[in-house]
Design an enzyme around this catalytic site. Sequence first.
Site, PDB file in Angstrom:
ATOM      1  N   HIS A 232       0.858  -1.182   0.000  1.00  0.00           N
ATOM      2  CA  HIS A 232       0.000   0.000   0.000  1.00  0.00           C
ATOM      3  C   HIS A 232       0.894   1.232   0.000  1.00  0.00           C
ATOM      4  O   HIS A 232       1.829   1.334   0.800  1.00  0.00           O
ATOM      5  CB  HIS A 232      -0.903   0.020   1.229  1.00  0.00           C
ATOM      6  CG  HIS A 232      -2.102   0.902   1.064  1.00  0.00           C
ATOM      7  ND1 HIS A 232      -2.008   2.269   1.010  1.00  0.00           N
ATOM      8  CD2 HIS A 232      -3.429   0.603   0.926  1.00  0.00           C
ATOM      9  CE1 HIS A 232      -3.218   2.776   0.851  1.00  0.00           C
ATOM     10  NE2 HIS A 232      -4.093   1.789   0.797  1.00  0.00           N
ATOM     11  N   ARG A 277      -2.256   0.455  -7.518  1.00  0.00           N
ATOM     12  CA  ARG A 277      -1.453   0.538  -6.298  1.00  0.00           C
ATOM     13  C   ARG A 277       0.019   0.231  -6.517  1.00  0.00           C
ATOM     14  O   ARG A 277       0.889   0.830  -5.883  1.00  0.00           O
ATOM     15  CB  ARG A 277      -2.025  -0.396  -5.233  1.00  0.00           C
ATOM     16  CG  ARG A 277      -3.239   0.178  -4.543  1.00  0.00           C
ATOM     17  CD  ARG A 277      -3.733  -0.714  -3.435  1.00  0.00           C
ATOM     18  NE  ARG A 277      -4.820  -0.071  -2.721  1.00  0.00           N
ATOM     19  CZ  ARG A 277      -5.552  -0.662  -1.796  1.00  0.00           C
ATOM     20  NH1 ARG A 277      -5.324  -1.930  -1.485  1.00  0.00           N
ATOM     21  NH2 ARG A 277      -6.517  -0.025  -1.177  1.00  0.00           N
ATOM     22  N   HIS A 336       0.780  -4.909   2.428  1.00  0.00           N
ATOM     23  CA  HIS A 336      -0.624  -4.677   2.766  1.00  0.00           C
ATOM     24  C   HIS A 336      -1.537  -5.861   2.457  1.00  0.00           C
ATOM     25  O   HIS A 336      -2.365  -6.242   3.284  1.00  0.00           O
ATOM     26  CB  HIS A 336      -1.122  -3.445   2.013  1.00  0.00           C
ATOM     27  CG  HIS A 336      -2.548  -3.088   2.276  1.00  0.00           C
ATOM     28  ND1 HIS A 336      -2.997  -2.753   3.540  1.00  0.00           N
ATOM     29  CD2 HIS A 336      -3.629  -3.000   1.451  1.00  0.00           C
ATOM     30  CE1 HIS A 336      -4.297  -2.473   3.474  1.00  0.00           C
ATOM     31  NE2 HIS A 336      -4.700  -2.628   2.220  1.00  0.00           N
ATOM     32  N   ARG A 371      -4.335  -6.640  -6.846  1.00  0.00           N
ATOM     33  CA  ARG A 371      -5.723  -6.511  -6.408  1.00  0.00           C
ATOM     34  C   ARG A 371      -6.286  -5.122  -6.684  1.00  0.00           C
ATOM     35  O   ARG A 371      -5.668  -4.109  -6.365  1.00  0.00           O
ATOM     36  CB  ARG A 371      -5.794  -6.786  -4.902  1.00  0.00           C
ATOM     37  CG  ARG A 371      -7.165  -6.558  -4.280  1.00  0.00           C
ATOM     38  CD  ARG A 371      -7.117  -6.761  -2.780  1.00  0.00           C
ATOM     39  NE  ARG A 371      -6.326  -5.761  -2.114  1.00  0.00           N
ATOM     40  CZ  ARG A 371      -6.772  -4.927  -1.163  1.00  0.00           C
ATOM     41  NH1 ARG A 371      -8.036  -4.992  -0.785  1.00  0.00           N
ATOM     42  NH2 ARG A 371      -5.984  -4.068  -0.587  1.00  0.00           N
TER      43      ARG A 371
END
Length: 512
Positions: A232, A277, A336, A371
């Site tokens: 993250h 991300r 993360h 993701r």
Amino acid sequence: MIRLEELHGQTAIVGSGIAGLMAALELAPQPVVLITREGLGQECSSAWAQGGIAAALGADDSPAQHLADTLRAGDSLCDETIASGILSEAHEAIAVLERYGVRFDRTVDGVFSFGREAAHSRRRILHFGGDRTGSEITSALKRAARQCPSITCLTGVEARRLITTNGRVTGIHLQKKNHAQVLGTAQVIMATGGCGGLFETSTNPSGNFGQGIMMAARAGAALRDMEFMQFHPSALDTSQTPLPLISEAVRGEGAILIDQTGRRFMAHVPGAELASRDVVARAVHLVISEGGRAFLDAREALGSGFAQRFSGIHALCAAIGIDPAHEAIPIRPAAHYHMGGIAVDKDGQSTLPGLWAIGECAATGLHGANRLASNSLLEAVVMGRRAARDVVGRKMRTLPTAPKAELLLESDPGSVRPVVSEYLGVVRDEMGLNCSISKLLPLIEANGRGSDPALVALAIAVFANLRCESRGGHFRSDFPGPASRSQSNLMTLAEILAHAGSVCQDPILRTA
């Protein structure tokens, strides 16, 4: 320890986050044993989730558009069929959560209030209280579980091994303090969360080092895509462990990223602060690795409204003397979310008969190499329900007599974290991966307190070593571009150890 005699033969769920709780509730009235090493819903990433749950429910949205965004973020490694199925169940998943008492934020007109996060082309993120979504969902499901007579909760109990007979699950080795026992069961749903606790810098509970992945691998289940760790980009830069998270939703409301000079370093990147991300995390990492500092600046976008919009994050900042209305927030990347894990099918079944896996410990194919933000809570709900339905349709097999359990050493990832953090972080290369393998394999073979965490870390290193390209959350400086053809990888522990052994025979490593 505990009296297990009356629980033998019941379906066992390991983990009490959103995925585990949902599976337990959906199994009712079938008896189920819910096993958690802390209190119900404690020390799980689910309760810490700030961003929310992605659901294509808006008038300008559709499951097809949600799927397109998911496939794009997953960098060509998503299983499109699996992803389409999970995302199409969003409406039902939200309705189920509301029946269990979850109350999502709504506008004054009574319709859902949608937020936007990175790589989403629409505002489709549902929240509770702005940044307390995971906590609200977990709390609602905990209340329902406590009131459900078919659920027996074993708290303060740690699952350490799966017991198998003739290649099938027949029990779980459980420990509590200085006592060990085996619960006989032929149906285990693993819902143990991720492995961020392997890293020194993480937003996950420090005790989560991938226990479910480790148990599944030791029992013979295949693992998938272990190299893909999502970092993250905006963890709060403090000395706390784990690092508090500054939700992507803040950037979704217009906050920008700047360095110590005030330069907006994402301005030239497609998508800017709302790029995927992995892209944002590498940009923040680069600023810091070059001796600078990175900040999230919400002063213009939110200003004095920050505290009302993101009360939880405002409190985190206030605790270190930062007022987001008037100051930029110091950030850094942190481990993360793990996209890889136990390989499962559309119903959560692993390659080991009798074992299902759901939530972050499982690799369904939804996330691919990266993701899409807030898809994980949706996956937890959908796959928890699917696994429960699949288990209900199967008769519990006759079990052999449970073997006597010997007490195992308490696991400690302390010796593993420095290796993982140095070599398996945001940027990787062949020499670092080879070094990590040479350091981790002896820890496994020593069978000490670092053995179990080292096994999970070794799997990440071996998968990363074999992927000679950069894709999604896996970036190699020696292979900075994607390969022309790429696919998901599947390996058993035996294959992982064999590859690690061959790496350690390299004469360069033996003389290093």
